[in-house]
Design an enzyme around this catalytic site. Structure first.
Site, PDB file in Angstrom:
ATOM      1  CG  HIS A 153      -0.289  -0.094   2.544  1.00 44.66           C
ATOM      2  ND1 HIS A 153       0.557   0.871   3.033  1.00 44.66           N
ATOM      3  CD2 HIS A 153      -0.375  -1.051   3.521  1.00 44.66           C
ATOM      4  CE1 HIS A 153       0.968   0.534   4.252  1.00 44.66           C
ATOM      5  NE2 HIS A 153       0.425  -0.643   4.564  1.00 44.66           N
ATOM      6  CB  CYS A 161       1.838  -3.830   4.956  1.00 41.57           C
ATOM      7  SG  CYS A 161       0.278  -4.450   5.640  1.00 41.57           S
TER       8      CYS A 161
END
Length: 484
Positions: A153, A161
């Site tokens: 992202h 992440c």
């Protein structure tokens, strides 16, 4: 007689309302491009590069990612049918250590092979744009590994992440979107601890994750020698690559990650090419070990890494566990301008302590920012719980407002970060150690910025040329008719 325009409005509203109900499903139409951010065109410069490399805009893509080098590669199929490297992106932030993710809350970014379908693309991300890696896959589940919503992202903030800048994820997202519009059902996402070279394997030879890394290196080798997306299966709690039915078999083998492997073969040309590469790698590995190549330090509390391109722009930042590799990759000199905007809340990895010593007798080469003073890591919220914030489809049916008129990123609600297993005392950091310029809604090629830029200083050239803030109501149906 009902006005046609009015009918079109009713149909659009109904479609958006249905999309809201389907937001929790892998609905191709809902998940790809329902707002201006997700509909940004591929930048003209990248379109030109696609043409120069004998590729089509909507040909299939494949993504490879390397933690240690903090680089993400986008490969694209050319007109010969093979994949070629299109572009390498520096990773702004990744968290955890080198090694696979094992359990929910361990802050690890996953490693392995994953498949990204249109339903995993998230245009409503709280972190600008994102796609779900698909962790855990069948292999992970067979070992009882847990975790959810592990993303690639924007926002340059990570807790398990891989975080890019908003401008970078907008470009990567657009490439994935176009490949789906071209008919690709899913693209492969390969995540590695480092480039799987003999030098890196020798350097990390004492790491307890080495058996897992040797297993996924086979898939790396398959791609290296064929330049084709390797077919991935699982059995006996392991990966199997490019398996096909044996001679005389009447049907394809059926794989189960927890069961015994069925009879299968690998095509001779592929098997022979992979074997030759592995033999060459092993010979080089043996030479490196024999001459005493230093063993890499184990993690001493540094949380993840950051590409030096970004670390050099953040006061007091370290590259953490990221360091340049010996394989061809990004050159620092390539970036006269920043590849995106660094937000003011970015939490860079901490620098190693000065008294750390290598495991081996020989000293390790210093990392890019090893002499940088240590700073406290700031915990930033990372991902939403389940799908509640993943796909927020506006019930009003309105497409995102004119994004070209915006000058800063819309504020999105982010849930509190999960509890850490073992909390560490945070170091005190002055409030004025980092001042970053306001982030634009989207901008594929951002101008150079430094962390000393005052927040009040105006940003210029923050608009994406050709961005279309409003979707035609019939564009999704027409482009996705093949998937119905």
């Amino acid at each position: 007689m009902i006005n046609r325009a009015f009918v079109r409005v009713l149909m659009t509203s109904a479609a958006l309302a249905a999309g809201a109900l389907l937001a929790g499903c892998n609905s191709d139409q809902v998940s790809l491009a329902n707002n201006a951010k997700a509909n940004q065109p591929v930048p003209p410069k990248l379109v030109a590069s696609i043409g120069e490399k004998d590729m089509d805009l909507q040909s299939p893509i494949l993504i490879r990612l390397f933690k240690q080098e903090a680089e993400l590669e986008v490969w694209k199929q050319d007109r010969s049918g093979k994949f070629a490297l299109l572009k390498t992106y520096p990773i702004c932030r990744w968290s955890g250590d080198l090694g696979p993710k094992v359990r929910e809350g361990d802050r690890q970014a996953p490693e392995g092979f994953y498949s990204i379908s249109p339903g995993q693309m998230n245009p409503q991300s709280a972190y600008y744009l994102s796609f779900n890696t698909g962790y855990p896959n069948a292999y992970d589940k067979s070992l009882g590994h847990t975790g959810s919503e592990l993303m690639v992202h924007g926002d340059c903030s990570s807790r398990g992440c891989y975080a890019m800048t908003d401008e970078q994820i907008a470009e990567i997202y657009s490439l994935g979107r176009e490949s789906f519009f071209g008919g690709q059902r899913a693209f492969q996402f390969q995540a590695y601890p480092f480039r799987m070279t003999a030098v890196n394997m020798a350097k990390h030879r004492n790491n307890p994750n080495m058996p897992f890394w040797r297993m996924i290196k086979e898939g790396y080798d398959h791609f290296e020698v064929t330049r084709q997306e390797p077919k991935v299966d699982f059995c006996e709690h392991k990966y199997v690559f490019d398996a096909s039915r044996p001679p005389g078999a009447t049907r394809d083998p059926v794989f189960d990650a927890s069961a015994k492997c069925p009879a299968y073969v690998v095509a001779d040309d592929v098997a022979n090419a992979v074997r030759e590469k592995q033999q060459a790698d092993e010979a080089e590995y043996a030479k490196l070990v024999a001459k005493g190549t230093p063993v890499a330090k184990l993690n001493t509390g540094i949380d993840g890494g950051m590409n030096s391109v970004f670390a050099s722009r953040v006061p007091g930042a370290s590259t953490g566990l990221s360091e340049p590799g010996e394989a061809p990759g990004l050159s620092f000199s390539q970036f006269s301008a920043m590849p995106g905007t660094i937000p003011g809340h970015v939490n860079p990895p901490r620098a190693p302590n000065a008294d750390e010593t290598a495991v081996a007798a020989a000293p390790e080469p210093a990392s890019v920012a090893s002499t940088t003073p240590r700073v406290a890591a700031v915990s930033a919220p990372e991902k939403s719980s389940l799908l509640s914030n993943l796909r927020k489809i506006g019930s009003s049916g309105a497409v995102a407002a004119n994004a070209t008129a915006a000058t800063s990123k819309p504020v999105e609600s982010k849930p509190a970060a999960p509890k850490a297993v073992a909390a560490k005392p945070a170091e005190t950091r002055p409030n004025n150690t980092r001042q970053a310029a306001a982030r634009p809604p989207f901008k594929p090629d951002a101008p150079a910025t430094t962390a000393t830029t005052a927040p009040s200083q105006p940003q210029t050239n923050t608009l994406v040329a050709g961005a279309s803030p409003v979707l035609q109501s019939n564009s999704f149906d027409s482009r996705f008719s093949a998937f119905k």
